[in-house]
Design a protein around this motif. Structure first.
Motif, short mmCIF file in Angstrom:
data_model
loop_
_atom_site.label_atom_id
_atom_site.label_comp_id
_atom_site.label_asym_id
_atom_site.label_seq_id
_atom_site.Cartn_x
_atom_site.Cartn_y
_atom_site.Cartn_z
N ARG A 155 0.83 -1.20 0.00
CA ARG A 155 0.00 0.00 0.00
C ARG A 155 0.87 1.26 0.00
O ARG A 155 0.65 2.20 -0.77
N LYS A 156 1.87 1.28 0.85
CA LYS A 156 2.76 2.43 0.97
C LYS A 156 3.65 2.59 -0.27
O LYS A 156 3.80 3.69 -0.82
N HIS A 157 4.24 1.48 -0.71
CA HIS A 157 5.22 1.52 -1.79
C HIS A 157 4.58 1.82 -3.14
O HIS A 157 5.18 2.51 -3.97
N ASN A 158 3.37 1.33 -3.36
CA ASN A 158 2.69 1.60 -4.62
C ASN A 158 2.35 3.09 -4.76
O ASN A 158 2.40 3.65 -5.86
N HIS A 189 5.54 4.77 -5.84
CA HIS A 189 5.85 4.57 -7.24
C HIS A 189 4.96 5.41 -8.15
O HIS A 189 5.42 5.89 -9.20
N ALA A 190 3.72 5.59 -7.77
CA ALA A 190 2.81 6.36 -8.60
C ALA A 190 3.15 7.85 -8.57
O ALA A 190 3.02 8.55 -9.59
N HIS A 191 3.63 8.34 -7.42
CA HIS A 191 3.88 9.77 -7.27
C HIS A 191 5.17 10.01 -6.48
O HIS A 191 5.15 10.58 -5.39
N ARG A 242 1.48 13.33 -1.59
CA ARG A 242 1.06 12.06 -2.18
C ARG A 242 2.07 10.94 -1.96
O ARG A 242 1.70 9.77 -2.00
N ASP A 243 3.32 11.29 -1.77
CA ASP A 243 4.36 10.30 -1.51
C ASP A 243 4.66 10.27 -0.01
O ASP A 243 5.25 11.21 0.53
#
Length: 372
Positions: free
Chosen positions: A122-125, A128-130, A136-137
Protein backbone atom coordinates in the motif's frame (compact mmCIF):
# COMPACT_ATOMS: atom_id res chain seq x y z
CA UNK A 1 20.49 21.67 -3.49
CA UNK A 2 17.04 20.42 -4.41
CA UNK A 3 13.87 22.25 -3.46
CA UNK A 4 10.27 22.39 -4.58
CA UNK A 5 9.08 23.78 -7.89
CA UNK A 6 6.43 26.44 -7.58
CA UNK A 7 3.53 25.74 -9.95
CA UNK A 8 3.55 29.36 -11.13
CA UNK A 9 7.07 28.95 -12.54
CA UNK A 10 6.22 25.91 -14.65
CA UNK A 11 5.22 26.34 -18.28
CA UNK A 12 5.46 22.60 -18.85
CA UNK A 13 2.36 20.63 -19.77
CA UNK A 14 2.30 16.83 -19.51
CA UNK A 15 0.18 16.47 -22.65
CA UNK A 16 3.14 17.61 -24.76
CA UNK A 17 5.06 14.47 -23.83
CA UNK A 18 2.47 11.72 -23.45
CA UNK A 19 3.92 9.68 -26.33
CA UNK A 20 7.47 9.63 -24.99
CA UNK A 21 6.94 6.79 -22.53
CA UNK A 22 5.08 4.76 -25.12
CA UNK A 23 7.98 5.11 -27.55
CA UNK A 24 10.51 4.14 -24.87
CA UNK A 25 8.41 1.12 -23.91
CA UNK A 26 8.33 -0.04 -27.53
CA UNK A 27 12.13 0.03 -27.69
CA UNK A 28 12.39 -1.95 -24.46
CA UNK A 29 9.85 -4.54 -25.59
CA UNK A 30 11.68 -4.92 -28.90
CA UNK A 31 14.85 -5.68 -26.93
CA UNK A 32 12.99 -8.53 -25.18
CA UNK A 33 13.67 -7.25 -21.66
CA UNK A 34 10.16 -7.38 -20.18
CA UNK A 35 9.92 -11.18 -19.92
CA UNK A 36 10.14 -12.94 -16.54
CA UNK A 37 13.45 -14.40 -15.36
CA UNK A 38 12.31 -17.04 -12.88
CA UNK A 39 15.63 -18.91 -12.97
CA UNK A 40 17.63 -15.93 -11.67
CA UNK A 41 15.20 -15.48 -8.79
CA UNK A 42 15.26 -19.15 -7.90
CA UNK A 43 19.07 -19.05 -7.84
CA UNK A 44 18.94 -16.01 -5.54
CA UNK A 45 16.42 -17.77 -3.29
CA UNK A 46 18.53 -20.94 -2.99
CA UNK A 47 21.73 -18.98 -2.34
CA UNK A 48 19.97 -16.89 0.30
CA UNK A 49 18.55 -20.02 1.97
CA UNK A 50 22.01 -21.60 2.10
CA UNK A 51 23.47 -18.42 3.63
CA UNK A 52 20.70 -18.29 6.23
CA UNK A 53 21.40 -21.94 7.10
CA UNK A 54 25.07 -21.10 7.52
CA UNK A 55 24.27 -18.09 9.69
CA UNK A 56 22.05 -20.18 11.97
CA UNK A 57 24.76 -22.84 12.14
CA UNK A 58 27.24 -20.20 13.33
CA UNK A 59 24.75 -18.86 15.86
CA UNK A 60 24.17 -22.30 17.32
CA UNK A 61 27.79 -23.53 17.34
CA UNK A 62 30.06 -20.56 18.09
CA UNK A 63 28.94 -20.41 21.70
CA UNK A 64 29.00 -17.42 24.03
CA UNK A 65 31.60 -15.29 22.31
CA UNK A 66 31.63 -11.70 21.11
CA UNK A 67 32.34 -13.07 17.64
CA UNK A 68 28.59 -13.64 17.59
CA UNK A 69 28.22 -9.92 16.87
CA UNK A 70 29.77 -10.60 13.47
CA UNK A 71 27.06 -13.21 12.96
CA UNK A 72 24.52 -10.52 13.91
CA UNK A 73 25.91 -8.34 11.13
CA UNK A 74 25.52 -11.25 8.73
CA UNK A 75 21.88 -11.72 9.75
CA UNK A 76 21.22 -8.00 9.27
CA UNK A 77 22.55 -8.17 5.71
CA UNK A 78 20.66 -11.38 4.92
CA UNK A 79 17.34 -9.98 6.15
CA UNK A 80 17.89 -7.02 3.82
CA UNK A 81 18.58 -9.32 0.88
CA UNK A 82 15.40 -11.25 1.70
CA UNK A 83 13.50 -7.95 1.72
CA UNK A 84 14.77 -7.28 -1.80
CA UNK A 85 13.34 -10.62 -2.94
CA UNK A 86 10.00 -9.81 -1.34
CA UNK A 87 10.06 -6.36 -2.93
CA UNK A 88 10.60 -7.80 -6.41
CA UNK A 89 7.85 -10.38 -5.99
CA UNK A 90 5.47 -7.67 -4.78
CA UNK A 91 6.21 -5.86 -8.05
CA UNK A 92 5.22 -9.02 -9.98
CA UNK A 93 8.78 -9.47 -11.23
CA UNK A 94 9.37 -13.12 -10.30
CA UNK A 95 6.52 -15.18 -11.78
CA UNK A 96 4.16 -14.59 -14.68
CA UNK A 97 1.34 -15.68 -12.36
CA UNK A 98 0.15 -12.87 -10.08
CA UNK A 99 -0.95 -15.15 -7.22
CA UNK A 100 2.43 -16.85 -7.09
CA UNK A 101 4.13 -13.47 -6.80
CA UNK A 102 1.67 -12.44 -4.12
CA UNK A 103 2.25 -15.52 -1.97
CA UNK A 104 6.01 -15.53 -2.52
CA UNK A 105 6.23 -11.91 -1.36
CA UNK A 106 3.87 -12.57 1.55
CA UNK A 107 5.91 -15.48 2.91
CA UNK A 108 9.30 -13.81 2.34
CA UNK A 109 8.17 -10.42 3.62
CA UNK A 110 6.21 -11.51 6.66
CA UNK A 111 7.90 -14.71 7.80
CA UNK A 112 11.54 -14.02 6.89
CA UNK A 113 11.85 -10.23 7.07
CA UNK A 114 9.18 -9.44 9.64
CA UNK A 115 7.22 -6.74 7.82
CA UNK A 116 3.64 -6.74 6.59
CA UNK A 117 3.64 -7.09 2.84
CA UNK A 118 0.08 -5.70 2.77
CA UNK A 119 1.28 -2.51 4.50
CA UNK A 120 4.39 -2.35 2.33
CA UNK A 121 2.47 -2.72 -0.92
CA UNK A 122 0.00 0.00 0.00
CA UNK A 123 2.76 2.43 0.97
CA UNK A 124 5.22 1.52 -1.79
CA UNK A 125 2.69 1.60 -4.62
CA UNK A 126 1.75 5.18 -3.68
CA UNK A 127 5.43 6.09 -3.79
CA UNK A 128 5.85 4.57 -7.24
CA UNK A 129 2.81 6.36 -8.60
CA UNK A 130 3.88 9.77 -7.27
CA UNK A 131 7.57 9.79 -6.30
CA UNK A 132 8.67 12.92 -4.43
CA UNK A 133 5.22 14.46 -4.90
CA UNK A 134 4.22 16.61 -1.95
CA UNK A 135 1.10 15.33 -0.22
CA UNK A 136 1.06 12.06 -2.18
CA UNK A 137 4.36 10.30 -1.51
CA UNK A 138 4.48 9.06 2.08
CA UNK A 139 8.25 8.62 1.84
CA UNK A 140 8.70 12.41 2.10
CA UNK A 141 6.02 12.99 4.73
CA UNK A 142 7.41 14.76 7.83
CA UNK A 143 8.44 12.62 10.78
CA UNK A 144 11.68 12.64 12.72
CA UNK A 145 13.20 14.02 9.52
CA UNK A 146 11.75 16.72 7.29
CA UNK A 147 12.27 16.55 3.53
CA UNK A 148 10.11 19.47 2.36
CA UNK A 149 11.19 23.07 2.97
CA UNK A 150 8.72 24.83 5.25
CA UNK A 151 7.40 21.68 6.94
CA UNK A 152 9.40 22.24 10.11
CA UNK A 153 8.75 25.87 10.92
CA UNK A 154 6.93 25.11 14.17
CA UNK A 155 9.43 22.67 15.65
CA UNK A 156 11.07 23.82 18.85
CA UNK A 157 13.06 22.33 21.73
CA UNK A 158 14.89 19.09 21.08
CA UNK A 159 13.05 18.45 17.80
CA UNK A 160 14.03 21.89 16.56
CA UNK A 161 17.64 21.30 17.57
CA UNK A 162 17.62 17.92 15.82
CA UNK A 163 16.02 19.41 12.73
CA UNK A 164 18.84 21.91 12.27
CA UNK A 165 21.29 19.00 12.27
CA UNK A 166 19.07 16.38 10.64
CA UNK A 167 21.49 15.69 7.81
CA UNK A 168 24.14 14.51 10.25
CA UNK A 169 21.52 12.50 12.16
CA UNK A 170 20.29 10.79 9.00
CA UNK A 171 22.53 7.70 9.03
CA UNK A 172 22.30 7.16 12.84
CA UNK A 173 18.50 7.36 12.58
CA UNK A 174 18.56 4.71 9.85
CA UNK A 175 19.75 2.28 12.53
CA UNK A 176 16.24 2.56 14.01
CA UNK A 177 14.52 1.83 10.70
CA UNK A 178 14.12 -1.87 11.50
CA UNK A 179 12.09 -1.02 14.61
CA UNK A 180 9.80 1.12 12.46
CA UNK A 181 9.28 -1.69 9.95
CA UNK A 182 8.47 -4.24 12.64
CA UNK A 183 6.18 -1.84 14.50
CA UNK A 184 4.30 -0.84 11.35
CA UNK A 185 3.93 -4.50 10.40
CA UNK A 186 1.98 -5.29 13.55
CA UNK A 187 0.20 -1.93 13.94
CA UNK A 188 -1.06 -1.83 10.35
CA UNK A 189 -2.35 -5.41 10.52
CA UNK A 190 -4.27 -4.59 13.69
CA UNK A 191 -5.67 -1.16 12.83
CA UNK A 192 -6.31 -1.21 9.07
CA UNK A 193 -9.97 -1.88 8.26
CA UNK A 194 -9.36 -3.97 5.15
CA UNK A 195 -6.30 -6.22 4.98
CA UNK A 196 -6.13 -9.22 2.67
CA UNK A 197 -5.21 -12.39 4.60
CA UNK A 198 -4.88 -10.38 7.81
CA UNK A 199 -4.76 -13.35 10.21
CA UNK A 200 -2.22 -15.24 8.12
CA UNK A 201 0.06 -12.24 7.74
CA UNK A 202 -0.18 -11.44 11.45
CA UNK A 203 0.69 -15.02 12.37
CA UNK A 204 3.75 -15.02 10.10
CA UNK A 205 4.96 -11.64 11.37
CA UNK A 206 4.60 -12.65 15.02
CA UNK A 207 6.46 -15.92 14.41
CA UNK A 208 9.34 -13.89 12.95
CA UNK A 209 9.37 -10.98 15.41
CA UNK A 210 8.97 -13.17 18.51
CA UNK A 211 10.62 -16.37 17.31
CA UNK A 212 13.98 -15.05 16.10
CA UNK A 213 14.78 -13.07 19.28
CA UNK A 214 13.66 -16.05 21.36
CA UNK A 215 16.15 -18.31 19.56
CA UNK A 216 18.96 -15.77 19.96
CA UNK A 217 18.39 -15.18 23.67
CA UNK A 218 17.94 -18.88 24.43
CA UNK A 219 21.30 -19.61 22.77
CA UNK A 220 23.33 -16.61 23.92
CA UNK A 221 21.63 -15.56 27.13
CA UNK A 222 20.03 -12.18 27.87
CA UNK A 223 23.17 -10.01 27.84
CA UNK A 224 24.96 -11.17 24.71
CA UNK A 225 21.60 -11.95 23.13
CA UNK A 226 20.44 -8.35 23.58
CA UNK A 227 23.71 -7.07 22.09
CA UNK A 228 23.31 -9.49 19.16
CA UNK A 229 19.77 -8.29 18.46
CA UNK A 230 20.80 -4.65 18.77
CA UNK A 231 23.55 -5.09 16.18
CA UNK A 232 21.33 -7.14 13.88
CA UNK A 233 18.52 -4.56 13.97
CA UNK A 234 20.91 -1.65 13.43
CA UNK A 235 22.60 -3.32 10.45
CA UNK A 236 19.26 -4.30 8.97
CA UNK A 237 17.96 -0.75 9.38
CA UNK A 238 21.02 0.88 7.84
CA UNK A 239 21.34 -1.54 4.92
CA UNK A 240 17.61 -1.58 4.24
CA UNK A 241 16.96 2.14 4.62
CA UNK A 242 20.30 2.95 3.05
CA UNK A 243 19.31 1.08 -0.10
CA UNK A 244 16.19 3.17 -0.65
CA UNK A 245 17.26 6.62 0.57
CA UNK A 246 19.99 7.42 -2.01
CA UNK A 247 17.55 6.99 -4.88
CA UNK A 248 15.20 9.94 -4.26
CA UNK A 249 16.27 12.04 -1.28
CA UNK A 250 17.68 15.37 -2.40
CA UNK A 251 16.13 15.05 -5.85
CA UNK A 252 13.37 17.24 -7.27
CA UNK A 253 10.14 17.65 -5.33
CA UNK A 254 6.87 17.99 -7.24
CA UNK A 255 4.22 20.18 -5.61
CA UNK A 256 0.55 19.31 -5.73
CA UNK A 257 -1.20 20.64 -8.79
CA UNK A 258 1.68 20.56 -11.26
CA UNK A 259 1.34 18.27 -14.27
CA UNK A 260 4.33 16.08 -15.05
CA UNK A 261 4.05 13.12 -17.41
CA UNK A 262 4.96 9.63 -16.21
CA UNK A 263 8.37 9.45 -17.90
CA UNK A 264 9.69 12.75 -16.57
CA UNK A 265 8.06 12.26 -13.18
CA UNK A 266 9.99 9.04 -12.69
CA UNK A 267 13.33 10.10 -14.21
CA UNK A 268 13.64 13.60 -12.73
CA UNK A 269 12.86 12.49 -9.17
CA UNK A 270 15.21 9.48 -9.19
CA UNK A 271 18.96 8.94 -9.23
CA UNK A 272 20.99 5.84 -10.04
CA UNK A 273 23.92 4.72 -7.90
CA UNK A 274 27.04 3.65 -9.78
CA UNK A 275 29.34 0.87 -8.62
CA UNK A 276 28.91 -2.05 -10.98
CA UNK A 277 27.65 -5.50 -10.13
CA UNK A 278 28.82 -5.41 -6.52
CA UNK A 279 26.64 -2.35 -5.88
CA UNK A 280 23.84 -4.02 -7.82
CA UNK A 281 23.95 -7.02 -5.46
CA UNK A 282 24.33 -4.90 -2.33
CA UNK A 283 21.30 -2.77 -3.23
CA UNK A 284 19.18 -5.57 -4.67
CA UNK A 285 18.91 -3.85 -8.05
CA UNK A 286 17.70 -0.60 -6.50
CA UNK A 287 20.90 1.10 -7.61
CA UNK A 288 19.18 1.29 -11.02
CA UNK A 289 16.28 3.24 -9.58
CA UNK A 290 15.42 5.17 -12.75
CA UNK A 291 14.90 1.98 -14.74
CA UNK A 292 13.05 0.33 -11.85
CA UNK A 293 10.62 3.24 -11.60
CA UNK A 294 10.04 3.31 -15.34
CA UNK A 295 9.49 -0.46 -15.54
CA UNK A 296 8.54 -1.66 -12.03
CA UNK A 297 7.58 -5.14 -13.28
CA UNK A 298 10.87 -5.71 -15.07
CA UNK A 299 13.04 -8.40 -13.39
CA UNK A 300 15.88 -6.69 -11.53
CA UNK A 301 18.40 -8.79 -13.50
CA UNK A 302 17.30 -6.98 -16.68
CA UNK A 303 17.60 -3.44 -15.33
CA UNK A 304 21.29 -3.17 -16.18
CA UNK A 305 20.52 -4.29 -19.74
CA UNK A 306 17.81 -1.68 -20.21
CA UNK A 307 19.90 1.15 -18.74
CA UNK A 308 21.69 2.08 -22.02
CA UNK A 309 18.34 2.25 -23.82
CA UNK A 310 16.88 4.58 -21.19
CA UNK A 311 19.99 6.78 -21.09
CA UNK A 312 20.00 7.14 -24.87
CA UNK A 313 16.29 7.97 -24.95
CA UNK A 314 16.66 10.59 -22.20
CA UNK A 315 19.56 12.16 -24.10
CA UNK A 316 17.42 12.35 -27.25
CA UNK A 317 14.60 14.06 -25.34
CA UNK A 318 16.86 16.36 -23.30
CA UNK A 319 15.78 14.77 -19.99
CA UNK A 320 18.38 14.90 -17.25
CA UNK A 321 19.43 11.37 -16.25
CA UNK A 322 21.15 11.47 -12.86
CA UNK A 323 23.83 9.02 -11.75
CA UNK A 324 26.34 9.31 -8.95
CA UNK A 325 28.31 7.09 -6.60
CA UNK A 326 27.03 6.11 -3.18
CA UNK A 327 29.27 8.48 -1.20
CA UNK A 328 28.35 11.45 -3.35
CA UNK A 329 24.66 10.63 -3.03
CA UNK A 330 24.93 10.70 0.75
CA UNK A 331 26.80 14.00 0.61
CA UNK A 332 23.90 15.44 -1.40
CA UNK A 333 21.34 14.01 1.02
CA UNK A 334 23.12 15.27 4.15
CA UNK A 335 23.61 18.75 2.67
CA UNK A 336 20.00 18.88 1.47
CA UNK A 337 18.56 17.78 4.81
CA UNK A 338 20.67 20.27 6.74
CA UNK A 339 19.59 23.12 4.47
CA UNK A 340 15.93 22.12 4.77
CA UNK A 341 16.34 21.98 8.55
CA UNK A 342 17.82 25.48 8.56
CA UNK A 343 14.88 26.81 6.56
CA UNK A 344 16.71 27.14 3.23
CA UNK A 345 14.36 27.22 0.24
CA UNK A 346 15.09 28.44 -3.29
CA UNK A 347 12.55 27.32 -5.90
CA UNK A 348 14.99 28.13 -8.70
CA UNK A 349 17.72 25.80 -7.38
CA UNK A 350 16.01 22.61 -8.50
CA UNK A 351 16.62 20.07 -11.30
CA UNK A 352 12.91 19.79 -12.09
CA UNK A 353 12.50 23.57 -12.29
CA UNK A 354 15.36 23.77 -14.77
CA UNK A 355 13.82 21.00 -16.87
CA UNK A 356 10.41 22.65 -16.91
CA UNK A 357 11.82 26.03 -17.88
CA UNK A 358 14.08 24.46 -20.50
CA UNK A 359 17.15 25.92 -18.82
CA UNK A 360 20.40 23.94 -18.45
CA UNK A 361 21.19 22.49 -15.05
CA UNK A 362 24.04 23.92 -13.01
CA UNK A 363 27.07 21.62 -12.98
CA UNK A 364 26.48 20.63 -9.35
CA UNK A 365 23.02 19.27 -10.23
CA UNK A 366 23.98 17.17 -13.24
CA UNK A 367 24.28 13.42 -13.19
CA UNK A 368 26.76 11.41 -15.20
CA UNK A 369 27.34 12.68 -18.76
CA UNK A 370 24.67 11.54 -21.16
CA UNK A 371 25.58 9.69 -24.33
CA UNK A 372 25.76 11.89 -27.40
Amino acid sequence: MTTTVEPSTATYRAADHTRDYFELSERVKAAGLMGRNVRSYMVRTVVLAVLFAGAFALLLTLGSTWWQLAVAVLFGVLFTQAAFLGHDAAHQQVFANGRRNEWFSRIIGNLVVGLSIAWWNRKHNKHHAHPNTIGRDGDIAPGWLVFIPGDAQDRTGFMGWLLRRQGYAFVPLLSLFAFVLHYEAIASLLRQKKVKHRAFELALVLIRIIGFPAIVISVLGPGLGAAFLGVQLAVFGITMGGSFAPNHKGMALIPQGIEVDFLRRQVLTSRNITGGRLMNIAMGGLDLQIEHHLFPRMPSANLRKVRPIVKEFCAERGIVYTETNLISSYKVIISYLNKVGLGYADPFDCPLASQLRGAPLPASQRGAPLPS
